[in-house]
Write a protein that holds these residues in place. Structure first.
Motif, PDB file in Angstrom:
ATOM      1  N   GLU A   2       0.831  -1.212   0.000  1.00  0.00           N
ATOM      2  CA  GLU A   2       0.000   0.000   0.000  1.00  0.00           C
ATOM      3  C   GLU A   2       0.864   1.260   0.000  1.00  0.00           C
ATOM      4  O   GLU A   2       0.524   2.272  -0.630  1.00  0.00           O
ATOM      5  N   GLU A   3       1.991   1.212   0.700  1.00  0.00           N
ATOM      6  CA  GLU A   3       2.877   2.375   0.751  1.00  0.00           C
ATOM      7  C   GLU A   3       3.499   2.686  -0.609  1.00  0.00           C
ATOM      8  O   GLU A   3       3.916   3.818  -0.871  1.00  0.00           O
ATOM      9  N   GLY A  19      -2.292 -13.064  -4.321  1.00  0.00           N
ATOM     10  CA  GLY A  19      -3.335 -12.409  -5.093  1.00  0.00           C
ATOM     11  C   GLY A  19      -3.590 -10.983  -4.648  1.00  0.00           C
ATOM     12  O   GLY A  19      -3.772 -10.075  -5.478  1.00  0.00           O
ATOM     13  N   GLU A  20      -3.603 -10.764  -3.337  1.00  0.00           N
ATOM     14  CA  GLU A  20      -3.872  -9.425  -2.820  1.00  0.00           C
ATOM     15  C   GLU A  20      -2.751  -8.448  -3.167  1.00  0.00           C
ATOM     16  O   GLU A  20      -3.005  -7.264  -3.411  1.00  0.00           O
ATOM     17  N   VAL A  21      -1.530  -8.919  -3.197  1.00  0.00           N
ATOM     18  CA  VAL A  21      -0.411  -8.047  -3.565  1.00  0.00           C
ATOM     19  C   VAL A  21      -0.571  -7.568  -5.002  1.00  0.00           C
ATOM     20  O   VAL A  21      -0.399  -6.380  -5.302  1.00  0.00           O
ATOM     21  N   LEU A  52      -1.145  -3.665  -6.032  1.00  0.00           N
ATOM     22  CA  LEU A  52      -0.204  -2.998  -6.923  1.00  0.00           C
ATOM     23  C   LEU A  52      -0.931  -2.398  -8.126  1.00  0.00           C
ATOM     24  O   LEU A  52      -0.570  -1.318  -8.616  1.00  0.00           O
ATOM     25  N   ALA A  53      -1.976  -3.072  -8.616  1.00  0.00           N
ATOM     26  CA  ALA A  53      -2.723  -2.584  -9.767  1.00  0.00           C
ATOM     27  C   ALA A  53      -3.490  -1.309  -9.450  1.00  0.00           C
ATOM     28  O   ALA A  53      -3.858  -0.567 -10.365  1.00  0.00           O
ATOM     29  N   THR A  95       2.841  -2.562 -13.532  1.00  0.00           N
ATOM     30  CA  THR A  95       3.663  -3.005 -12.404  1.00  0.00           C
ATOM     31  C   THR A  95       3.074  -4.257 -11.772  1.00  0.00           C
ATOM     32  O   THR A  95       3.793  -5.210 -11.453  1.00  0.00           O
ATOM     33  N   ALA A  96       1.745  -4.265 -11.602  1.00  0.00           N
ATOM     34  CA  ALA A  96       1.091  -5.432 -10.999  1.00  0.00           C
ATOM     35  C   ALA A  96       1.298  -6.672 -11.860  1.00  0.00           C
ATOM     36  O   ALA A  96       1.590  -7.762 -11.346  1.00  0.00           O
TER      37      ALA A  96
END
Length: 632
Positions: free
Chosen positions: A259-260, A311-313, A317-318, A324-325
């Motif tokens: 998130e950061e 999956g959550e990462v 990122l998206a 990037t994701a």
């Protein structure tokens, strides 16, 4: 002491070394202890390294067996003491900088004082990091911070637990006539090697226990794994915590790290498109956050996390940048793919750390022919996502009717600049080409074996994820990226509605229009629908990992693929509504919505989200008719 025939034979063939120079050096340690050493160098040492021997105290008398007051050694000559000897392996971090991660510095200081009192030799051996070298030792420290012990960290880097060889030490002692000694050590391997080399060890004198808050686990590993004679109580080890304990993040901690990154990914989105690859700043931030270690097994220094985190990462990122994701999602997945190979390949690819970066592509399949020692491969492979940042490439080939996956250094391939697209431009998914390229036999594996639950890596690693069929994670990337991008689109749409004035209306801002409110409500609902489908799919896979066997049934696989496809469809429609409701300015190249729409459009054309074939096969699976596409 009686030397066995085998030992005597080895001693006879031990190459002779000769003293090269001898110089007097006064020594002073940081705590004030001082003494004088005769420092000797040598010609003819077996490994050619610049080892030193420091002769301390009444060493000449000790050689003659006549040092008064020294302890009587077992089998010592007429009760007189023998030279006290310490084989000390160089440790720059501990000896020079005072690192507390080991006990080397205190042992060196202790040895100097004890040998100066008794008479004998301190051998300073250039074998940093138990023989693996300074840089590798520091790499091993990084792996220890993730939970590996000092020995497993060496193995994870492709080294042995302890690569030290004491042949040169035996040569140095023999050159001085010190063929029977008292050895100052807690390490039985030193005594064993010297004995086998013809140096009689009359007594093993233990060193002190130099316990610190940073080295308790290190000392415990030496005691437990290599039988060091260390007196450590459970209380000692239990109350002294290792440095940086708990460096494997929790699920929530990893998501917070990601998130950061999101605001900076948004700032770099235009640059990412322009470069047609991820900026170096983005790659560095992803590495620092540990993103590429998410699926790497723990015993190579990875985090060994599950499908929920993976999956959550990607999804989060998206919310910053779909390119990037997509790139990160595949690079993470490819680390997991490398962990499915046999041990000899894993030793090679994980030698430099727990997250080797690799591109993987299977379209179209190349050709391979058998040659002495391996295969000769040729082909032109497309869509190698992440190749601009990769050291390795995983390429599909066919040999005698069998599909293989070949692991090839990217440097040996021709990179074809072919990624000129409307969306996902920043993924750098270029083509790769090879012509009669030799691939060693150990770096070519049967595709069906690598993709199976019982792959070679499943015999090495305990992580449940390693048993997951390979296609399962591939199918997650596109819908996760589409969902995250749609969430970002609806967020941008909302901000615009609360600020912008729409022409030809009486409302002061778009959000005050009932029709705009309805449009936003529908877009929001579609994202919620996509999210529910997404969560259902991820939960299906996660629950399969909690049972044995962990295979998805045909019905579960059908439901899983269908949920992901419907997630993508709902996400695409939510983006369409957001863009069409945001006016002409949304199509400026500087506006994030036009990029999101292009990215999601490309995502929906990926085979994993191609709706018609997915719903057909899902229908067959849900009806119990079986799949006509084996890879579904």
């Amino acid at each position: 002491m009686t030397v066995c025939a085998e030992t005597a034979l080895q001693a006879d063939v031990l190459p002779a070394a000769a003293v090269r120079t001898q110089v007097t050096v006064p020594l002073r340690f940081p705590d004030g202890f001082s003494t004088t050493a005769e420092v000797l160098t040598f010609h003819g040492l077996a490994d050619g390294k610049e080892h030193l021997l420091l002769a301390l105290g009444p060493w000449e008398q000790a050689l003659l067996g006549g040092v008064p007051g020294t302890p009587i050694a077992a089998e010592g000559p007429e009760g007189h003491g023998l030279p006290l000897v310490r084989l000390h392996s160089e440790c720059m971090t501990g000896d020079v900088f005072g690192s507390q991660r080991c006990d080397c510095g205190p042992q060196l200081r202790e040895a100097a004082e004890k040998i100066a009192a008794a008479g004998g030799f301190l051998l300073y051996l250039r074998q940093e990091g138990r023989g693996i070298g300074l840089y590798s030792k520091l790499d091993a420290y990084a792996l220890q911070d993730t939970g590996l012990d000092t020995y497993d960290a060496n193995l994870a880097l492709g080294h042995g637990e302890d690569e030290r060889d004491y042949t040169a030490a035996a040569q140095m002692l023999e050159a001085l006539g010190a063929t029977r000694i008292r050895l100052l050590t807690n390490n039985p391997d030193k005594s064993g090697q010297l004995t086998s080399l013809g140096i009689g060890v009359a007594e093993q004198v233990p060193t002190g226990v130099h316990l610190s808050p940073a080295n308790s686990s290190y000392l415990a590993a030496k005691r437990n794994k290599t039988a060091h004679t260390l007196e450590l109580s459970q209380a000692d080890v239990g109350h002294v915590q290792p440095a940086k304990a708990g460096n494997v993040p929790s699920h929530d901690e990893m998501l917070n790290r990601v998130e950061e990154l999101v605001p900076r990914l948004r700032e770099r989105a235009e640059e990412t498109e322009r470069l047609r690859r991820l900026p170096e700043a983005t790659m560095e931030e992803l590495k620092e956050a540990g993103v590429f270690r998410i699926l790497a097994p723990r015993n190579v220094g990875g985090f060994g996390m599950g499908v929920e985190t993976y999956g959550e990462v990607i999804r989060r990122l998206a919310r910053g940048c779909a390119s990037t994701a997509w790139t990160a999602g595949h690079l993470i997945e490819h680390v997991w793919m490398l962990a499915r190979w046999p041990q000899n390949v894993q030793d090679e690819v994980f030698a430099n750390g727990p997250a080797p970066l690799a591109a993987a592509t299977s379209a179209p399949v190349g050709t391979a022919g058998r040659v002495p020692g391996g295969f000769s491969i040729s082909g032109h492979w497309s869509f190698a996502s992440g190749v601009m940042h990769s050291e390795w490439a995983l390429l599909a080939v066919e040999c005698d009717g069998v599909r293989l996956q070949c692991l090839v250094p990217v440097a040996e391939l021709q990179l074809v600049d072919a990624w000129h697209t409307a969306g996902l431009r920043g993924t750098g998914s270029n083509d790769l080409r090879a012509e009669n390229l030799f691939v060693p036999g150990h770096r070519a594996m049967d595709w069906s074996l690598l993709t199976a639950e019982d792959n070679p890596g499943s015999l090495i690693h305990e992580d449940p994820m390693i048993h997951t069929p390979m296609a399962t994670l591939l199918n997650l990337v596109a819908p996760a990226a589409a969902l995250g991008a749609a969430e970002y689109a609806v967020e941008v749409f909302r901000e615009g509605m609360l600020q912008r004035k729409v022409k030809n209306t009486v409302e002061s801002r778009q959000a005050d229009s009932p029709l705009a409110q309805a449009r936003f409500g529908k877009a929001w609902g579609l994202v919620e629908t996509a999210r529910l489908h997404w969560q259902e799919a991820v939960q299906t896979v996660a629950e399969s990992h909690r049972r044995q066997p962990s295979s998805l049934t045909d019905g579960e696989r059908a439901s899983y693929r269908l949920s992901l496809a419907l997630c993508g469809e709902a996400a695409e429609e939510a983006v369409r509504l957001a863009v069409s409701g945001s006016g002409g300015s949304a199509h400026r190249l500087s506006h994030p919505l036009q990029r999101i729409q292009r990215d999601v459009s490309v995502l929906l054309n990926h085979p994993t989200l191609s709706l018609d074939p997915v719903i057909e096969q899902a229908g067959r699976g849900l009806l119990g008719l079986g799949f006509t596409v084996p890879s579904f």
